[in-house]
Design a protein around this motif. Structure first.
Motif, PDB file in Angstrom:
ATOM      1  N   VAL A 246      53.445  -2.633  41.955  1.00 17.30           N
ATOM      2  CA  VAL A 246      53.607  -4.081  42.058  1.00 17.30           C
ATOM      3  C   VAL A 246      52.301  -4.852  41.874  1.00 17.30           C
ATOM      4  CG1 VAL A 246      54.379  -5.952  43.535  1.00 17.30           C
ATOM      5  CG2 VAL A 246      55.735  -3.853  43.365  1.00 17.30           C
ATOM      6  N   PRO A 247      51.218  -4.496  42.566  1.00 13.78           N
ATOM      7  CA  PRO A 247      49.960  -5.241  42.341  1.00 13.78           C
ATOM      8  C   PRO A 247      49.494  -5.170  40.888  1.00 13.78           C
ATOM      9  CG  PRO A 247      49.819  -3.958  44.340  1.00 13.78           C
ATOM     10  CD  PRO A 247      51.089  -3.538  43.651  1.00 13.78           C
ATOM     11  N   ASP A 248      49.729  -4.040  40.194  1.00 15.94           N
ATOM     12  CA  ASP A 248      49.342  -3.948  38.784  1.00 15.94           C
ATOM     13  C   ASP A 248      50.032  -5.031  37.977  1.00 15.94           C
ATOM     14  OD1 ASP A 248      48.943  -0.362  38.341  1.00 15.94           O
ATOM     15  OD2 ASP A 248      47.598  -1.936  39.046  1.00 15.94           O
ATOM     16  N   ALA A 249      51.300  -5.185  38.216  1.00 18.76           N
ATOM     17  CA  ALA A 249      52.067  -6.182  37.471  1.00 18.76           C
ATOM     18  C   ALA A 249      51.522  -7.576  37.772  1.00 18.76           C
ATOM     19  CB  ALA A 249      53.542  -6.101  37.853  1.00 18.76           C
ATOM     20  N   VAL A 250      51.163  -7.822  38.998  1.00 12.37           N
ATOM     21  CA  VAL A 250      50.645  -9.138  39.376  1.00 12.37           C
ATOM     22  C   VAL A 250      49.301  -9.392  38.699  1.00 12.37           C
ATOM     23  CG1 VAL A 250      49.737 -10.507  41.283  1.00 12.37           C
ATOM     24  CG2 VAL A 250      51.894  -9.259  41.549  1.00 12.37           C
ATOM     25  N   GLU A 251      48.448  -8.371  38.648  1.00  9.28           N
ATOM     26  CA  GLU A 251      47.140  -8.550  37.998  1.00  9.28           C
ATOM     27  C   GLU A 251      47.310  -8.964  36.538  1.00  9.28           C
ATOM     28  OE1 GLU A 251      44.326  -5.407  38.472  1.00  9.28           O
ATOM     29  OE2 GLU A 251      44.789  -5.239  40.602  1.00  9.28           O
ATOM     30  N   THR A 252      48.290  -8.358  35.852  1.00  8.77           N
ATOM     31  CA  THR A 252      48.535  -8.696  34.454  1.00  8.77           C
ATOM     32  C   THR A 252      48.918 -10.168  34.340  1.00  8.77           C
ATOM     33  OG1 THR A 252      49.325  -6.475  34.123  1.00  8.77           O
ATOM     34  CG2 THR A 252      49.824  -8.036  32.395  1.00  8.77           C
ATOM     35  N   ASP A 253      49.801 -10.615  35.207  1.00  8.99           N
ATOM     36  CA  ASP A 253      50.230 -12.019  35.167  1.00  8.99           C
ATOM     37  C   ASP A 253      49.052 -12.955  35.364  1.00  8.99           C
ATOM     38  OD1 ASP A 253      52.742 -11.241  34.768  1.00  8.99           O
ATOM     39  OD2 ASP A 253      53.495 -11.678  36.784  1.00  8.99           O
ATOM     40  N   VAL A 254      48.203 -12.640  36.326  1.00  4.11           N
ATOM     41  CA  VAL A 254      47.066 -13.511  36.622  1.00  4.11           C
ATOM     42  C   VAL A 254      46.137 -13.565  35.409  1.00  4.11           C
ATOM     43  CG1 VAL A 254      44.987 -13.758  38.021  1.00  4.11           C
ATOM     44  CG2 VAL A 254      47.162 -13.199  39.112  1.00  4.11           C
ATOM     45  N   ALA A 255      45.868 -12.394  34.787  1.00  6.18           N
ATOM     46  CA  ALA A 255      44.966 -12.343  33.638  1.00  6.18           C
ATOM     47  C   ALA A 255      45.506 -13.206  32.508  1.00  6.18           C
ATOM     48  CB  ALA A 255      44.792 -10.897  33.172  1.00  6.18           C
ATOM     49  N   GLU A 256      46.830 -13.212  32.315  1.00  5.85           N
ATOM     50  CA  GLU A 256      47.399 -13.963  31.204  1.00  5.85           C
ATOM     51  C   GLU A 256      47.245 -15.474  31.372  1.00  5.85           C
ATOM     52  OE1 GLU A 256      50.686 -10.773  29.637  1.00  5.85           O
ATOM     53  OE2 GLU A 256      51.362 -12.512  30.776  1.00  5.85           O
ATOM     54  N   THR A 257      47.146 -15.939  32.573  1.00 13.40           N
ATOM     55  CA  THR A 257      47.032 -17.379  32.779  1.00 13.40           C
ATOM     56  C   THR A 257      45.574 -17.850  32.685  1.00 13.40           C
ATOM     57  OG1 THR A 257      46.868 -17.110  35.146  1.00 13.40           O
ATOM     58  CG2 THR A 257      49.075 -17.478  34.246  1.00 13.40           C
ATOM     59  N   GLU A 258      44.628 -16.915  32.677  1.00 13.63           N
ATOM     60  CA  GLU A 258      43.220 -17.314  32.561  1.00 13.63           C
ATOM     61  C   GLU A 258      42.802 -17.206  31.105  1.00 13.63           C
ATOM     62  OE1 GLU A 258      41.178 -14.625  35.134  1.00 13.63           O
ATOM     63  OE2 GLU A 258      42.012 -15.555  36.932  1.00 13.63           O
ATOM     64  N   PRO A 259      42.465 -18.335  30.423  1.00 13.51           N
ATOM     65  CA  PRO A 259      42.099 -18.250  29.012  1.00 13.51           C
ATOM     66  C   PRO A 259      40.817 -17.429  28.824  1.00 13.51           C
ATOM     67  CG  PRO A 259      41.972 -20.520  29.821  1.00 13.51           C
ATOM     68  CD  PRO A 259      42.383 -19.667  30.972  1.00 13.51           C
ATOM     69  N   VAL A 260      40.824 -16.614  27.783  1.00 11.91           N
ATOM     70  CA  VAL A 260      39.660 -15.780  27.502  1.00 11.91           C
ATOM     71  C   VAL A 260      38.546 -16.665  26.955  1.00 11.91           C
ATOM     72  CG1 VAL A 260      38.809 -13.870  26.089  1.00 11.91           C
ATOM     73  CG2 VAL A 260      41.166 -13.850  26.957  1.00 11.91           C
ATOM     74  N   VAL A 261      37.350 -16.508  27.498  1.00  9.30           N
ATOM     75  CA  VAL A 261      36.199 -17.254  26.978  1.00  9.30           C
ATOM     76  C   VAL A 261      35.419 -16.309  26.068  1.00  9.30           C
ATOM     77  CG1 VAL A 261      34.064 -18.436  27.574  1.00  9.30           C
ATOM     78  CG2 VAL A 261      36.101 -18.763  28.983  1.00  9.30           C
ATOM     79  N   LEU A 262      35.207 -16.734  24.833  1.00  9.75           N
ATOM     80  CA  LEU A 262      34.511 -15.906  23.842  1.00  9.75           C
ATOM     81  C   LEU A 262      33.002 -15.987  24.039  1.00  9.75           C
ATOM     82  CD1 LEU A 262      36.638 -17.006  20.741  1.00  9.75           C
ATOM     83  CD2 LEU A 262      36.932 -14.961  22.148  1.00  9.75           C
ATOM     84  N   ALA A 263      32.278 -15.184  23.287  1.00 12.86           N
ATOM     85  CA  ALA A 263      30.814 -15.159  23.394  1.00 12.86           C
ATOM     86  C   ALA A 263      30.202 -16.519  23.071  1.00 12.86           C
ATOM     87  CB  ALA A 263      30.244 -14.088  22.462  1.00 12.86           C
ATOM     88  N   ASN A 264      30.930 -17.357  22.313  1.00 14.92           N
ATOM     89  CA  ASN A 264      30.403 -18.691  21.971  1.00 14.92           C
ATOM     90  C   ASN A 264      30.602 -19.694  23.114  1.00 14.92           C
ATOM     91  OD1 ASN A 264      33.103 -19.369  21.895  1.00 14.92           O
ATOM     92  ND2 ASN A 264      33.212 -19.558  19.676  1.00 14.92           N
ATOM     93  N   GLY A 265      31.171 -19.237  24.240  1.00 16.19           N
ATOM     94  CA  GLY A 265      31.357 -20.119  25.393  1.00 16.19           C
ATOM     95  C   GLY A 265      32.637 -20.940  25.336  1.00 16.19           C
ATOM     96  N   MET A 266      33.414 -20.757  24.251  1.00  9.19           N
ATOM     97  CA  MET A 266      34.659 -21.517  24.100  1.00  9.19           C
ATOM     98  C   MET A 266      35.855 -20.570  24.168  1.00  9.19           C
ATOM     99  SD  MET A 266      33.915 -24.347  21.126  1.00  9.19           S
ATOM    100  CE  MET A 266      33.128 -23.313  19.897  1.00  9.19           C
ATOM    101  N   THR A 267      37.026 -21.145  24.456  1.00 11.94           N
ATOM    102  CA  THR A 267      38.251 -20.352  24.381  1.00 11.94           C
ATOM    103  C   THR A 267      38.628 -20.213  22.902  1.00 11.94           C
ATOM    104  OG1 THR A 267      39.682 -22.285  24.458  1.00 11.94           O
ATOM    105  CG2 THR A 267      39.065 -21.301  26.585  1.00 11.94           C
TER     106      THR A 267
END
Ligand code: HEC
Length: 181
Positions: free
Chosen positions: A32-53
């Motif tokens: 269950v916690p694994d599934a929750v971690e995936t959900d949380v990660a998906e809602t946080e936009p990835v920031v690229l090396a250029n500092g932008m999403t």
């Protein structure tokens, strides 16, 4: 944050287990916690090396490209007019030269169509990096020559440098941009 959510859920499962309700097969405290971690990660936009999403990277480059379209049109309109506005040509040439120096950094991995976002950037950009780099370089050389011609104030020199600049835009679009119109 993730850790807290996971802990809270584990606690909930323990509480259910204490009441004798966690008998269903396949439901484990680990899964269950694994599934929750995936959900949380998906809602946080990835920031690229250029500092932008990814979305910011795409919209910023499209704005810059629009600016290049406007700058090229300014040069084109003035080259064709009987009395070219040299100051306007010079400003446009500065914009084109500046962007030509940076355009190679506007397409980091992950900002193509696979992002699911609206972009005309073709996968070929990342599949044929040497060809893409050559298209960037061709634009850099042309934009530098155009800016040198603009600085000279010589309308005929600007006219001569304009054609290869426009050609370098089209050369890249032919291979690396979808829906070129
Ligand atoms: C090295 C490749 C390359 C060069 C050189 C290049 N472009 Fe592009 N251009 C692209 C790609 C790829 C796109 C699609 C970008 C996207 O949608 O994310 C694009 C899109 C555009 C757009 C549409 C922007 C929008 O979304 O509204 C304009 C306008 C444009 N380019 C003008 C120019 C002009 C003018 C030049 C030359 C002065 C030029 N480009 C040179 C690759 C290039």
């Amino acid at each position: 944050m993730k850790f807290v959510v996971a802990l809270a859920l584990s606690g909930a499962i323990l509480a259910v287990a204490a009441c004798g309700g966690a008998e269903e097969p396949g439901v484990t405290a680990d899964a269950v916690p694994d599934a929750v971690e995936t959900d949380v990660a998906e809602t946080e936009p990835v920031v690229l090396a250029n500092g932008m999403t990814v979305a910011e990277t795409i919209s910023t480059r499209q704005e810059n490209l629009k600016g290049m379209g406007g700058a090229l049109k300014t040069v084109s309109d003035n080259v064709r007019s009987g009395s070219p506005d040299m100051a306007a040509i010079q400003a446009a040439a500065v914009t084109l030269k500046g962007h030509s120096e940076n355009i190679g950094t506007w397409f980091p991995e992950g900002t193509g169509p696979e992002s699911g976002l609206e972009t005309d950037a073709l996968p070929a950009i990342w599949e044929q990096p040497d060809e893409f780099a050559a298209a960037v370089e061709r634009f850099q050389v042309a934009a530098l020559a155009l800016s040198t011609a603009a600085e000279s104030g010589d309308a005929a020199a600007v006219g001569a440098a304009f054609r290869p600049t426009g050609g370098s835009c089209g050369g890249c679009h032919d291979s690396f941009r979808a829906d070129d119109d």
